[in-house]
Design a protein around this motif. Structure first.
Motif, PDB file in Angstrom:
ATOM      1  N   ASN A 161      -5.407  -5.326  -7.483  1.00  0.00           N
ATOM      2  CA  ASN A 161      -5.871  -6.706  -7.300  1.00  0.00           C
ATOM      3  C   ASN A 161      -7.078  -6.974  -8.203  1.00  0.00           C
ATOM      4  OD1 ASN A 161      -6.868  -9.199  -6.329  1.00  0.00           O
ATOM      5  ND2 ASN A 161      -5.989  -8.816  -4.298  1.00  0.00           N
ATOM      6  N   LEU A 162      -6.831  -7.572  -9.358  1.00  0.00           N
ATOM      7  CA  LEU A 162      -7.896  -7.859 -10.327  1.00  0.00           C
ATOM      8  C   LEU A 162      -8.884  -8.879  -9.781  1.00  0.00           C
ATOM      9  CD1 LEU A 162      -9.167  -7.666 -13.154  1.00  0.00           C
ATOM     10  CD2 LEU A 162      -7.533  -9.409 -13.918  1.00  0.00           C
ATOM     11  N   ILE A 163      -8.400  -9.901  -9.104  1.00  0.00           N
ATOM     12  CA  ILE A 163      -9.273 -10.974  -8.613  1.00  0.00           C
ATOM     13  C   ILE A 163     -10.295 -10.427  -7.616  1.00  0.00           C
ATOM     14  CG2 ILE A 163      -9.366 -13.114  -7.272  1.00  0.00           C
ATOM     15  CD1 ILE A 163      -6.649 -13.849  -8.462  1.00  0.00           C
ATOM     16  N   THR A 164      -9.832  -9.613  -6.649  1.00  0.00           N
ATOM     17  CA  THR A 164     -10.734  -9.023  -5.657  1.00  0.00           C
ATOM     18  C   THR A 164     -11.745  -8.092  -6.320  1.00  0.00           C
ATOM     19  OG1 THR A 164      -9.015  -9.134  -3.963  1.00  0.00           O
ATOM     20  CG2 THR A 164     -10.853  -7.632  -3.558  1.00  0.00           C
ATOM     21  N   SER A 165     -11.274  -7.326  -7.297  1.00  0.00           N
ATOM     22  CA  SER A 165     -12.154  -6.379  -7.993  1.00  0.00           C
ATOM     23  C   SER A 165     -13.223  -7.103  -8.796  1.00  0.00           C
ATOM     24  CB  SER A 165     -11.329  -5.475  -8.915  1.00  0.00           C
ATOM     25  OG  SER A 165     -10.428  -4.684  -8.165  1.00  0.00           O
ATOM     26  N   LEU A 166     -12.852  -8.217  -9.424  1.00  0.00           N
ATOM     27  CA  LEU A 166     -13.825  -8.997 -10.191  1.00  0.00           C
ATOM     28  C   LEU A 166     -14.855  -9.641  -9.265  1.00  0.00           C
ATOM     29  CD1 LEU A 166     -11.701 -10.784 -12.959  1.00  0.00           C
ATOM     30  CD2 LEU A 166     -13.285  -8.870 -13.218  1.00  0.00           C
ATOM     31  N   GLN A 167     -14.421 -10.076  -8.094  1.00  0.00           N
ATOM     32  CA  GLN A 167     -15.362 -10.645  -7.124  1.00  0.00           C
ATOM     33  C   GLN A 167     -16.390  -9.591  -6.698  1.00  0.00           C
ATOM     34  OE1 GLN A 167     -12.714 -12.083  -4.058  1.00  0.00           O
ATOM     35  NE2 GLN A 167     -12.608 -14.152  -4.928  1.00  0.00           N
ATOM     36  N   LEU A 168     -15.917  -8.368  -6.464  1.00  0.00           N
ATOM     37  CA  LEU A 168     -16.803  -7.273  -6.094  1.00  0.00           C
ATOM     38  C   LEU A 168     -17.777  -6.964  -7.225  1.00  0.00           C
ATOM     39  CD1 LEU A 168     -17.642  -4.967  -4.198  1.00  0.00           C
ATOM     40  CD2 LEU A 168     -15.829  -3.568  -5.228  1.00  0.00           C
ATOM     41  N   TYR A 169     -17.277  -6.991  -8.456  1.00  0.00           N
ATOM     42  CA  TYR A 169     -18.119  -6.715  -9.627  1.00  0.00           C
ATOM     43  C   TYR A 169     -19.204  -7.771  -9.781  1.00  0.00           C
ATOM     44  CZ  TYR A 169     -19.407  -6.342 -14.569  1.00  0.00           C
ATOM     45  OH  TYR A 169     -20.105  -6.241 -15.759  1.00  0.00           O
ATOM     46  N   ARG A 170     -18.825  -9.039  -9.658  1.00  0.00           N
ATOM     47  CA  ARG A 170     -19.806 -10.129  -9.793  1.00  0.00           C
ATOM     48  C   ARG A 170     -20.843 -10.065  -8.681  1.00  0.00           C
ATOM     49  NH1 ARG A 170     -15.024 -13.255 -11.123  1.00  0.00           N
ATOM     50  NH2 ARG A 170     -14.950 -13.995  -8.957  1.00  0.00           N
ATOM     51  N   LYS A 171     -20.404  -9.763  -7.471  1.00  0.00           N
ATOM     52  CA  LYS A 171     -21.329  -9.647  -6.338  1.00  0.00           C
ATOM     53  C   LYS A 171     -22.327  -8.514  -6.578  1.00  0.00           C
ATOM     54  CE  LYS A 171     -21.444  -8.983  -1.324  1.00  0.00           C
ATOM     55  NZ  LYS A 171     -20.631  -8.728  -0.099  1.00  0.00           N
ATOM     56  N   THR A 172     -21.829  -7.405  -7.139  1.00  0.00           N
ATOM     57  CA  THR A 172     -22.695  -6.262  -7.435  1.00  0.00           C
ATOM     58  C   THR A 172     -23.719  -6.618  -8.503  1.00  0.00           C
ATOM     59  OG1 THR A 172     -20.923  -4.695  -6.881  1.00  0.00           O
ATOM     60  CG2 THR A 172     -22.734  -3.857  -8.235  1.00  0.00           C
ATOM     61  N   LEU A 173     -23.269  -7.281  -9.560  1.00  0.00           N
ATOM     62  CA  LEU A 173     -24.184  -7.710 -10.626  1.00  0.00           C
ATOM     63  C   LEU A 173     -25.256  -8.651 -10.074  1.00  0.00           C
ATOM     64  CD1 LEU A 173     -22.166  -8.500 -13.905  1.00  0.00           C
ATOM     65  CD2 LEU A 173     -23.535  -6.490 -13.355  1.00  0.00           C
ATOM     66  N   GLY A 174     -24.832  -9.597  -9.240  1.00  0.00           N
ATOM     67  CA  GLY A 174     -25.768 -10.556  -8.666  1.00  0.00           C
ATOM     68  C   GLY A 174     -26.815  -9.876  -7.804  1.00  0.00           C
ATOM     69  N   LEU A 175     -26.391  -8.922  -7.003  1.00  0.00           N
ATOM     70  CA  LEU A 175     -27.316  -8.200  -6.128  1.00  0.00           C
ATOM     71  C   LEU A 175     -28.276  -7.358  -6.959  1.00  0.00           C
ATOM     72  CD1 LEU A 175     -27.998  -7.769  -3.161  1.00  0.00           C
ATOM     73  CD2 LEU A 175     -26.388  -5.840  -3.141  1.00  0.00           C
ATOM     74  N   GLU A 176     -27.785  -6.740  -8.020  1.00  0.00           N
ATOM     75  CA  GLU A 176     -28.645  -5.947  -8.896  1.00  0.00           C
ATOM     76  C   GLU A 176     -29.682  -6.835  -9.581  1.00  0.00           C
ATOM     77  OE1 GLU A 176     -25.442  -2.402 -10.082  1.00  0.00           O
ATOM     78  OE2 GLU A 176     -25.911  -3.986 -11.511  1.00  0.00           O
ATOM     79  N   PHE A 177     -29.260  -8.010 -10.027  1.00  0.00           N
ATOM     80  CA  PHE A 177     -30.192  -8.948 -10.658  1.00  0.00           C
ATOM     81  C   PHE A 177     -31.265  -9.387  -9.668  1.00  0.00           C
ATOM     82  CE2 PHE A 177     -31.383 -13.446 -10.960  1.00  0.00           C
ATOM     83  CZ  PHE A 177     -32.066 -13.434 -12.168  1.00  0.00           C
ATOM     84  N   LEU A 178     -30.851  -9.760  -8.466  1.00  0.00           N
ATOM     85  CA  LEU A 178     -31.789 -10.258  -7.458  1.00  0.00           C
ATOM     86  C   LEU A 178     -32.798  -9.187  -7.063  1.00  0.00           C
ATOM     87  CD1 LEU A 178     -32.431 -12.732  -5.711  1.00  0.00           C
ATOM     88  CD2 LEU A 178     -30.881 -11.809  -3.974  1.00  0.00           C
ATOM     89  N   THR A 179     -32.316  -7.954  -6.857  1.00  0.00           N
ATOM     90  CA  THR A 179     -33.209  -6.864  -6.473  1.00  0.00           C
ATOM     91  C   THR A 179     -34.181  -6.540  -7.596  1.00  0.00           C
ATOM     92  OG1 THR A 179     -31.411  -5.938  -5.139  1.00  0.00           O
ATOM     93  CG2 THR A 179     -33.305  -4.516  -5.552  1.00  0.00           C
ATOM     94  N   GLY A 180     -33.675  -6.488  -8.830  1.00  0.00           N
ATOM     95  CA  GLY A 180     -34.536  -6.225  -9.988  1.00  0.00           C
ATOM     96  C   GLY A 180     -35.589  -7.304 -10.158  1.00  0.00           C
ATOM     97  N   TYR A 181     -35.203  -8.546  -9.918  1.00  0.00           N
ATOM     98  CA  TYR A 181     -36.132  -9.675 -10.037  1.00  0.00           C
ATOM     99  C   TYR A 181     -37.256  -9.566  -9.005  1.00  0.00           C
ATOM    100  CZ  TYR A 181     -37.765 -14.520  -9.527  1.00  0.00           C
ATOM    101  OH  TYR A 181     -38.535 -15.646  -9.431  1.00  0.00           O
ATOM    102  N   VAL A 182     -36.898  -9.229  -7.769  1.00  0.00           N
ATOM    103  CA  VAL A 182     -37.901  -9.095  -6.705  1.00  0.00           C
ATOM    104  C   VAL A 182     -38.866  -7.958  -7.024  1.00  0.00           C
ATOM    105  CG1 VAL A 182     -38.256  -8.489  -4.279  1.00  0.00           C
ATOM    106  CG2 VAL A 182     -36.451 -10.090  -4.900  1.00  0.00           C
ATOM    107  N   VAL A 183     -38.331  -6.825  -7.494  1.00  0.00           N
ATOM    108  CA  VAL A 183     -39.180  -5.672  -7.832  1.00  0.00           C
ATOM    109  C   VAL A 183     -40.153  -6.030  -8.946  1.00  0.00           C
ATOM    110  CG1 VAL A 183     -39.185  -3.369  -8.882  1.00  0.00           C
ATOM    111  CG2 VAL A 183     -37.575  -3.894  -7.066  1.00  0.00           C
ATOM    112  N   GLU A 184     -39.654  -6.632 -10.018  1.00  0.00           N
ATOM    113  CA  GLU A 184     -40.503  -6.969 -11.153  1.00  0.00           C
ATOM    114  C   GLU A 184     -41.532  -8.033 -10.777  1.00  0.00           C
ATOM    115  OE1 GLU A 184     -42.289  -6.995 -14.740  1.00  0.00           O
ATOM    116  OE2 GLU A 184     -40.801  -5.570 -14.016  1.00  0.00           O
ATOM    117  N   TYR A 185     -41.123  -9.017  -9.982  1.00  0.00           N
ATOM    118  CA  TYR A 185     -42.034 -10.078  -9.562  1.00  0.00           C
ATOM    119  C   TYR A 185     -43.159  -9.501  -8.707  1.00  0.00           C
ATOM    120  CZ  TYR A 185     -42.675 -15.173  -9.242  1.00  0.00           C
ATOM    121  OH  TYR A 185     -43.132 -16.457  -9.399  1.00  0.00           O
ATOM    122  N   ALA A 186     -42.795  -8.541  -7.845  1.00  0.00           N
ATOM    123  CA  ALA A 186     -43.800  -7.901  -6.990  1.00  0.00           C
ATOM    124  C   ALA A 186     -44.779  -7.090  -7.822  1.00  0.00           C
ATOM    125  CB  ALA A 186     -43.113  -7.009  -5.960  1.00  0.00           C
TER     126      ALA A 186
END
Length: 348
Positions: free
Chosen positions: A89-114
């Motif tokens: 299932n490519l669609i489900t896998s891409l959704q998981l990938y995008r969610k992972t990228l988004g979470l990594e971006f958000l966490t990195g942003y919070v760490v750097e901002y802090a």
């Protein structure tokens, strides 16, 4: 032209436009930045970062041109995402990938901002030690941030190349962060001082440039009897750039503990840096009230360092990116609340 290059070009254009707007708000009439202006721009930068997070959630796969399961497996292995890819299932896998990228971006942003808060402590010391007029703060910070963006770009992609070739360097980064966190905790109550005359950057610059003894408005250079000289404001800029270089040694390895994708590291890092100037003006007069933030940042660095050292077992013991984000937010919240509940006692 690759998708990565197009993303970078678009992002740089976006940065240029937003900094122009930022400068338009902060640079009017060469006046000190008001609390209201700082609050507005701080909110704008945070909103833009959240907007970018939403963009990643919807179109993050376009960053590395991931449109097939084969490409997804390749990127998953290259950037150590450890995704449970559904090969049917490519669609489900891409959704998981995008969610992972988004979470990594958000966490990195919070760490750097802090971690940027520690920059503010030092910036206040620098401006105070050199007697910089508050109306000139925004000029120094603007050029300081431009320099920081260039240095972070070089540091991040150099770091990614090192990790790609020498994966064991992550353990070096982890040990360094733990050491830095412990050192920060030990020195949390140590009074920091800056000696303008004997500062290493001042001595170095004085060897190669003629230094004018007085400020000349918001100018970095001036001419006296046909001789070009640097002003004390330029010395302040050099010190701030040098300080950011030192802080980058902590913050960039910290974000690499969250994601190994250099583009996500870059985007989260730069969003936090772009918001630093407005956050400075927002906190400059109250930063001393948050005296437990040093303890919080020390704990944050130690936690991230330990996670890097235990990277092979992190997922097994529940240290996912989402869990790390909750722990980081918890550490920051506790240090802020503790600072407000237990204010620093004034010496009599």
């Amino acid at each position: 032209m690759s998708h990565e290059i197009l993303f970078i070009i678009g992002f740089v254009i976006f940065i240029g436009l937003m900094m122009a707007i930022d400068l338009g708000l902060f640079g009017k009439a060469n006046k000190p930045v008001s609390l209201k202006q700082a609050g507005i721009m701080s909110a704008v930068w945070v909103a833009l970062a959240m907007g970018f997070y939403v963009l990643i959630l919807n179109f993050g796969h376009e960053l590395h041109d991931v449109h097939t399961l084969r490409r997804l497996h390749e990127i998953n292995q290259k950037h150590f995402h450890k995704l449970a890819i559904d090969n049917h299932n490519l669609i489900t896998s891409l959704q998981l990938y995008r969610k992972t990228l988004g979470l990594e971006f958000l966490t990195g942003y919070v760490v750097e901002y802090a971690l940027s808060v520690d920059n503010i402590f030092v910036m206040v010391l620098i401006f105070t030690a050199f007697g910089v007029a508050s109306k000139n703060y925004h000029t120094v910070l603007l050029w300081g941030i431009i320099g920081a963006i260039v240095m972070r770009f070089l540091f991040i992609f150099l770091g990614a190349a090192l990790i790609d070739r020498f994966h064991w360097i992550l353990y070096v980064f982890g040990a360094f962060l733990v050491y830095t966190g412990i050192t920060m905790f030990i020195n949390r109550n140590k009074e920091e001082k800056i000696d303008p005359e004997n500062h290493p950057v001042v001595k170095f610059a004085s060897r190669f440039f003629s230094v004018h003894p007085h400020f000349v408005g918001n100018k970095f250079f001036t001419k006296i009897d046909g001789k070009k000289m640097i002003t004390p404001l330029f010395l302040v800029l050099l010190i701030i750039e040098t300080t950011d270089l030192i802080f980058a040694v902590d913050s960039i390895p910290a974000i690499f503990s969250i994601t190994k994708d250099p583009y996500i590291v870059f985007f989260s890092n730069i969003f936090a840096i772009l918001g630093l100037r407005s956050m400075f003006f927002l906190l400059v007069n109250i930063i001393e009230k948050f005296h437990y933030l040093k303890v919080g940042l020390a704990a944050l660095l130690a936690f991230i360092g330990l996670k890097m050292l235990a990277s092979h077992y992190a997922e097994q013991i529940g240290l996912t990116t989402a869990t790390s984000l909750y722990v980081i937010l918890g550490i920051l919240a506790i240090s802020i609340v503790a600072s407000l509940i237990f204010p620093k006692k004034k010496l009599t």
